[in-house]
Structures are given as structure tokens and as C-alpha cells.
Scaffold this active site. Structure first.
Site, PDB file in Angstrom:
ATOM      1  N   HIS A  60      11.898 -53.357 -34.652  1.00 23.94           N
ATOM      2  CA  HIS A  60      10.847 -52.893 -33.346  1.00 23.94           C
ATOM      3  C   HIS A  60       9.722 -51.976 -33.669  1.00 23.94           C
ATOM      4  CE1 HIS A  60      10.076 -50.810 -29.557  1.00 23.94           C
ATOM      5  NE2 HIS A  60      10.309 -49.511 -30.064  1.00 23.94           N
ATOM      6  N   HIS A  84       7.676 -44.133 -35.018  1.00 26.79           N
ATOM      7  CA  HIS A  84       7.953 -43.588 -33.704  1.00 26.79           C
ATOM      8  C   HIS A  84       9.060 -43.179 -33.510  1.00 26.79           C
ATOM      9  CE1 HIS A  84       7.731 -47.958 -32.607  1.00 26.79           C
ATOM     10  NE2 HIS A  84       8.895 -47.277 -31.125  1.00 26.79           N
ATOM     11  N   GLU A  88      13.263 -39.191 -32.703  1.00 33.16           N
ATOM     12  CA  GLU A  88      14.370 -39.634 -31.961  1.00 33.16           C
ATOM     13  C   GLU A  88      16.116 -39.953 -32.591  1.00 33.16           C
ATOM     14  OE1 GLU A  88      14.262 -39.740 -27.896  1.00 33.16           O
ATOM     15  OE2 GLU A  88      13.773 -37.478 -29.737  1.00 33.16           O
ATOM     16  N   ASP A  89      15.762 -41.748 -32.736  1.00 33.63           N
ATOM     17  CA  ASP A  89      17.237 -41.361 -33.230  1.00 33.63           C
ATOM     18  C   ASP A  89      17.725 -41.649 -34.322  1.00 33.63           C
ATOM     19  OD1 ASP A  89      16.487 -43.414 -31.317  1.00 33.63           O
ATOM     20  OD2 ASP A  89      16.079 -44.623 -31.563  1.00 33.63           O
ATOM     21  N   ASP A 151       4.678 -49.766 -27.923  1.00 33.04           N
ATOM     22  CA  ASP A 151       6.444 -49.632 -27.721  1.00 33.04           C
ATOM     23  C   ASP A 151       7.253 -50.372 -26.365  1.00 33.04           C
ATOM     24  OD1 ASP A 151       8.584 -48.302 -28.898  1.00 33.04           O
ATOM     25  OD2 ASP A 151       8.648 -46.934 -27.034  1.00 33.04           O
ATOM     26  N   ASP A 271      -6.312 -70.074  -3.439  1.00 37.30           N
ATOM     27  CA  ASP A 271      -7.623 -70.944  -3.471  1.00 37.30           C
ATOM     28  C   ASP A 271      -8.440 -70.221  -3.324  1.00 37.30           C
ATOM     29  OD1 ASP A 271      -6.062 -73.158  -3.460  1.00 37.30           O
ATOM     30  OD2 ASP A 271      -5.983 -73.145  -1.375  1.00 37.30           O
TER      31      ASP A 271
HETATM   32 MN    MN Z   1      10.413 -47.604 -29.203  1.00 37.62          MN
END
Ligand code: MN
Length: 717
Positions: A60, A84, A88-89, A151, A271
Site C-alpha cells: 500500500h 505515511h 498510525e499503525d 492514499d 448525446d
Molecule cells: Mn494509507
């Protein structure tokens, strides 16, 4: 620094990683090394995580970094994209990032993490609006927003394993917030991709059907499209116009939305053929339109001239709809290369935050340069930009900061005065100047995004009618108007009382001796509520003081002469009720007369003002004797003309002489070409009275280069 052996095996052998590294050829080898390090660091930090799809998590950040590279962003941004999600993780701290990759990268990643923390209760407009504001404030660095967009795009593309309800939530959020931001930044390709991807997630079935229909229709319409394109190109060429002609394709989502919002059928939407014509200059735009109107009949009422009247965000173009072959509607936008360019850059410039720090300025230049190159890459199609999306998103607002760091949203074009009134009415009423980004700025200064604004007030300052010419907000406007009206009434009442008293004295009555019953009688007959109202009416010139005085004394004989009346004494600084005429600019010492203007109080002219002579003989009742009773310390504007021999430094000498005599220079004008021997300088200076003016002029005569001095009165000389 990181040992590759501790990595999960696929990371460095991943073919996507090879492609990524190979695409970094626009960076220096040193920068590429840092990016490698960041990749290794991120892969290690995410080693125990998997995407919901089962892939290693590092795929990712790698994909996000890949998008960032496609935009040719700098090494810092790429490193930040790779990292990034680490704050957070994983167990990584900002400190650690800062030590390893530098403060700039750490700030970028931190900014991205903050964006992630914002939760939405609903997708209501207000909520989205708040979010956008926060985003604006956080986006001191545009790169944060762009990495965030990349992201989001990758997340949308890899959503198959995500729960349907979460999928829909993220898709809705993208449509509501991220897609408009991409649009705003000129990232049109991304904008359409985000919209179409979200649309597919929210309405998978409809998207499928629509996509098939579009494919089929595209085949059918190819011939007609070519026919119209050739028709337009040929006609413009025949008219001698150099033009680029582009066809515009609609995205799935925009077709869907048009069908839904305008209740059109699929074929009705599809159209409509869209074209853009880009020409050299403005006259060519109109010529091109004329030529096209001769080619195909225009649809009445569909023509819009955004060149003469640009949209609020500055967008300019001519829009027209033509009736093409077989009755096909053809929408055409005509614009110059510059309009095309300016429209795009204007949006981009909007996002560039000003920073007071040196490093910030540097960063801004970098961001700006990068953004420009980005826009150049995107030069193809930025069409739907302003048409389909509500323009209330960003361009109409600027975001500024109070000294305490509070963000205030102001309409575009708002000035320091608007800001002052937005802070507090009292701050508005007493503002005299401001510090914008720590530098002194006048009240009329326009605010720009990111400005730090500090208002300077003075207890005796008050609103000035001139403010009304440049304030933008309704709040400031109504507060100023209200203040002025109240002020004017007070001043007018004071003037009216003096005028009435003067009249009473002339009739041989001491004002305080007028019996209360006489007042009651007068109020009743005039329909005024209070004495104050009577005074105000007189001061504003709605009622003649002589008439009011005689009514009050019940002397309706009309014979009472007012000759014995002494002249009304004025200070010249009363405010709006008594004003000095701009034409002759009387100063204390000048013989003066007053003219009663209905609704506007008294206007003081100099006795010999050339502009009043006729009215004084034809309407004598409008004029009254006045005399000076100047306040100590008051200063008055007066214009003087100084003719000087052209020589170096003469202006400085003249200015010094004026200052020497204790006068201020309010304004200097000059009419001269350098070849001329003499220059006429026109000054507006401030003096206390005629004697003071004479001193100033005497001082000027001592300068050898000065050949002539005169007072400038209403162009009469
Ligand atoms: Mn991300």
C-alpha cells in the site's frame, strides 16, 4: 542502516518495488538512497501487518509513493508517502521519524496521520465544510493533501475485501470531500478516477450497466464526433483563426449525476457533445464564437459571457450551445490560452500557504514550482472544474489566523476592517491599522490565505465613511452604517441646537427662557417626539431654524428680521454634520459661508469659492453666515502647488521645508516629464490656519529651486 535480512522476503524482490525505484530517475542518487532507506524502514515497521486482501501491508505505501512519483513530487514527499501509515499503525514515534528522516518528513507524516484521525458523524454539508477548513489550516504544506489523495485513491482501488457498509462510507466521503479537493487542485484525472471509483463502490450494478452503454454509444457516435470536429476546425480556419479544438469526454459519474439531477435519459446526456476551443486572445474568442454561430445555429438563452462577467472565482470563457448535425446539441467553451492557464493556477495559488519562517518560504517556492509542473502535465482537460461543482468550495473564502491562532473564514476580497468587525464590533469601531504577518498594514489591505492578522485599535478612533467603499462583509457594512447614522444624528442634533439658539437670540430671546409649553406646542405641530428630534431635523437641514424659532415663540408674523444674528461659530472638526467643502478647502482664517444641504447638515465653503457664487445669489435662503472658532491643535487639509526647477533632491528639500514649518504632507502629486525644465508639485498638507499656511509658504520660498508657490483652490486658478 537497516539490515535487509530482517525484512519479510518479498519486500525487496517485489517487481513493483523495482519499477518504483526505476521511476526515480529525476532525483539525485543521494535522494534515491534515502527513499530506499524509507522503504526498508516502512516494510519493517509494517512487517506484521497485512492488507485485508491478504497482501503484505507494504504494497500500500509503495503504491501511494508510486502515485506521488507520477506527479514528480520531491524526495521528501516520496519518503513521507512510504512512511505515511507508520505513525498510525506501528510503534514508530514522530521523534524517531524526525531523527531518521528529518523534521520535514516527520511533519508531513504527522500531518497525514492527523487527517486520518478526523471522524465524521454525518456527511452533511456543514460537516464537510468544517473538514475542508481544517484541511486548509493543516495544509500549510500542500504535499500532505496530495499524498492523502493518492492514499485515498489506492484505498478505493483495493476495497474488494472490505465490508460493504465501510466501503460505501469511504466512497461517500471521497465523493463529498476528496474528489472536490482534487478538482480544486486541478488534478482532473484523479478527480474523475476518484468519482468513478466511488460511484462503482456505491452503485456497482448501475456503474456496470452505464459503462457498457457508454462503450456501445461511443462506437456509434465516433463518426458524428469526427464530423463536428472537422466542421468546427474548418470553419475557424476559414475565418482565419488559429485555434486548438478538443472534444470533451464525460466520466461515468458525471453522466450518472446529470441523469439524476436533470432527469435526463442516458441518450439525452450522452448525446450532448462537448468541445473546447482555445484561441490566442480575447477578440479571437468573440470572433470564434461568431464563426461557430454561423456554422451551427446557437440555442437561444444558452450563451454565457464569462469573459465580460467572470465567475466569482475568476473563471473566464464564452459558453454556447449549438445545434449540430441531426439536431445534436454541441456545447462549446471558448477561451484564451491565458484564461485556461490562469484558471488553473488561481486555484493552485489558493492552496499555497504563506509561512513566516525562512524554511517555510523555501518550501513554498518548491511547492509552487512543483505544482506548476503538475498543472502543465495536466493541461489536457480541466473542463468540468467550475461548471458542475458548486463554486462555494474554496475560491470564495480565505482563511486567516488571529494572534491566538484561531482560524477565521472570510470572504475573498475581505479587508482588515472586515476582519476587525468579525472579531468584535468594538474592535471594528476602534481599529486604526493592523499588523499582517507582523508587518504594519493599512485598513484597506486585502487579506490573503494564511495571513496572521493583529488589529491595532485606539480608544478615540471611530469608523470612517470611506470604509464603506472597501469592506466586503455584510456584518462590517451594517455596523459601520449604524455607527455613522447614530453619529450623524448626534452631530446633527448638536448643530441644530446651535442654529436654533442663534436664531432665538437674534429674535431677542434667551434660549433657556423658552417656556416648556411652547416646546410641547412645537413638538405636537411638527410631529417630533423630543426636542432632540427637532434639533436633528434642523441640523440635517430638513427644517429651517428661523421657521422653528418663530413657531416656538408663536411669532407667525414672518416679519421678524434675523439681521442682528451673529454668525454661527464652527470649529471645522465637528464631524459629518459640518463639513469643509473639498473644492475650496477653507482653513481657519479664511472668510467662510455655510450652505444648508437638505439631509446632510452644513457644508462650509470659502467666501470666494468660484463654485458657489451663482447659488448664493439665486438661493440666498440656503446660505448662512458662519465664522471660525477653531479648536487648538486641530489641523486642516489644504492644497498647494509648488513649481520647482528640475534637479536632484529637490522634492526632498521641499518636503523638508514643509516639515520644518510644522506641517504634515498628506499627499504629493507630480506632473512632469524628466525632459522638462520645471515640475509642478501638488501637495495636500495639513495646517492649523492661514497664518500657519503663510509660514509654510515662506519656508518654501527660501529654496532657490522653487520658482512659484500658490494655494490651489478648486482649480479656480
Ligand atoms: Mn494509507
Amino acid at each position: 542502516m537497516e539490515s535487509a535480512s530482517s525484512l519479510p522476503p518479498p519486500a525487496l524482490e517485489d517487481p513493483a518495488y523495482r519499477v518504483f525505484i526505476d521511476s526515480l530517475d529525476y532525483l539525485s542518487p543521494k535522494e534515491v538512497d534515502r527513499i530506499r532507506e524509507a522503504y526498508v524502514f516502512s516494510a519493517r515497521a509494517h512487517a506484521n501487518q497485512k492488507r485485508l486482501s491478504g497482501e503484505p501491508y507494504i504494497t500500500h505505501p509503495l503504491a501511494v509513493a508510486g502515485a506521488v512519483v507520477e506527479w514528480r513530487m520531491d524526495a521528501e514527499a516520496i519518503v513521507a508517502a512510504l512512511l505515511h501509515d507508520t505513525l498510525e499503525d506501528t510503534g514508530v514515534s514522530k521523534r524517531e521519524l524526525s531523527d531518521k528522516f528529518g523534521r520535514e518528513v516527520a511533519d508531513l507524516v504527522d500531518g497525514l496521520s492527523k487527517l486520518d484521525k478526523i471522524e465524521f458523524a454525518s456527511y452533511q454539508e456543514a460537516q464537510a465544510e468544517n473538514f475542508r477548513k481544517m484541511l486548509m489550516a493543516m495544509a500549510r504544506d500542500l504535499r500532505v493533501v496530495l499524498i492523502k489523495l493518492a492514499d485515498r485513491q489506492h484505498n478505493l482501488a483495493t476495497m474488494s475485501a472490505v465490508r460493504p457498509d465501510k466501503r460505501r462510507r469511504i466512497a461517500a466521503e471521497t465523493l463529498e470531500i476528496y474528489a472536490p479537493i482534487a478538482l480544486r487542485l486541478g488534478l482532473n484525472k484523479l478527480y474523475r478516477e476518484l468519482q468513478d471509483a466511488s460511484f462503482r463502490l456505491i452503485h456497482p450494478h448501475r456503474a456496470d450497466v452505464l459503462a457498457k452503454a457508454v462503450r456501445a454509444a461511443r462506437g456509434n457516435r465516433r463518426e458524428l464526433l469526427a464530423k463536428i470536429t472537422d466542421g468546427i476546425k474548418g470553419k475557424l480556419k476559414a475565418a482565419g483563426l488559429e485555434a486548438d479544438v478538443f472534444g470533451r469526454e464525460k466520466s461515468l459519474y458525471s453522466i450518472f449525476r446529470k441523469m439524476k439531477e436533470k432527469q435526463l435519459s442516458f441518450s439525452q446526456v450522452l448525446d450532448i457533445y462537448g468541445f473546447r476551443v482555445v484561441v490566442k486572445n480575447v477578440p479571437a474568442c468573440y470572433l470564434a464564437m461568431g464563426a461557430l454561430h454561423a456554422l451551427y445555429k446557437p440555442v437561444p438563452g444558452k450563451f454565457k459571457d464569462y469573459i465580460a462577467i467572470p465567475k466569482a472565482n475568476g473563471y473566464q470563457s464564452l459558453h454556447t450551445t449549438l445545434i449540430g448535425p441531426y439536431g445534436t446539441p454541441v456545447e462549446v467553451q471558448i477561451r484564451t490560452v491565458e484564461m485556461h492557464h490562469v484558471a488553473q493556477e488561481g486555484i493552485a495559488a489558493h492552496w499555497l500557504y504563506k509561512d513566516t519562517e525562512q524554511s517555510g518560504a523555501d518550501l513554498q517556492i518548491k511547492t509552487h514550482k512543483w505544482l506548476q509542473s503538475l498543472l502543465e502535465m495536466q493541461s489536457g482537460d480541466s473542463s468540468e472544474f467550475f461548471e458542475n461543482v458548486k463554486i462555494d468550495l474554496f475560491p470564495d473564502e480565505v482563511y486567516v489566523f488571529t494572534p491566538k491562532g484561531k482560524i477565521m473564514a472570510m470572504p475573498r476580497g475581505a479587508t482588515v476592517v472586515d476582519f476587525a468587525y468579525a472579531v468584535h464590533t468594538d474592535v471594528g469601531h476602534h481599529c486604526t491599522a493592523a499588523r499582517v504577518n507582523h508587518e504594519l498594514a493599512p485598513l484597506r489591505s486585502e487579506l490573503r490565505n494564511g495571513d496572521l492578522v493583529e488589529i491595532i485599535t485606539a480608544p478615540h478612533a471611530s469608523p470612517n465613511p470611506a470604509w464603506l467603499t472597501y469592506v466586503k462583509t455584510g456584518r462590517a457594512r451594517s455596523k459601520i452604517r449604524h455607527f455613522l447614522r447614530t453619529m450623524q444624528n448626534e452631530e446633527s442634533a448638536a448643530l441644530g441646537e446651535r442654529l436654533l439658539n442663534q436664531e432665538l437670540l437674534a429674535l431677542g430671546v434667551v434660549p433657556a427662557m423658552v417656556p416648556p409649553q411652547a416646546w410641547d406646542q412645537l413638538l405636537k405641530s411638527n410631529g417630533n417626539k423630543t426636542r432632540q428630534d427637532v434639533f436633528t431635523d434642523i441640523g440635517l437641514g430638513k427644517r429651517l431654524p428661523s421657521v422653528a424659532a418663530r413657531r416656538l415663540l408663536a411669532r407667525d408674523d414672518g416679519a421678524a428680521p434675523t439681521h442682528g444674528a451673529s454668525a454661527l461659530a464652527i470649529r471645522g472638526t465637528e464631524g459629518m454634520a459640518i463639513q469643509l467643502a473639498k473644492c475650496c478647502q477653507p482653513i481657519p482664517g479664511d472668510p467662510i459661508v455655510g450652505s444648508i444641504r437638505k439631509g446632510h447638515g452644513l457644508l462650509i465653503h470659502s467666501h470666494d469659492c468660484p463654485f458657489i457664487q451663482r447659488s448664493r445669489s439665486s438661493e440666498p435662503q440656503k446660505w448662512m453666515d458662519v465664522d471660525w472658532e477653531p479648536e487648538a491643535g486641530a489641523l486642516f487639509d489644504v492644497r498647494i502647488k509648488v513649481e520647482v526647477k528640475n534637479s536632484r533632491g529637490v522634492l526632498a528639500q521641499v518636503a523638508a521645508a514643509i516639515a520644518e514649518a510644522g506641517s504634515n504632507i498628506e499627499h504629493v502629486g507630480m506632473d512632469a516629464s524628466p525632459e522638462q525644465l520645471f515640475t509642478a508639485l501638488a501637495f495636500t498638507i495639513q495646517v492649523a490656519n492661514r497664518v500657519h499656511l503663510a509660514q509654510v509658504m515662506r519656508g518654501l520660498r527660501h529654496i532657490p529651486e522653487v520658482s512659484h508657490i500658490s494655494r490651489d483652490r478648486g482649480g479656480g486658478e
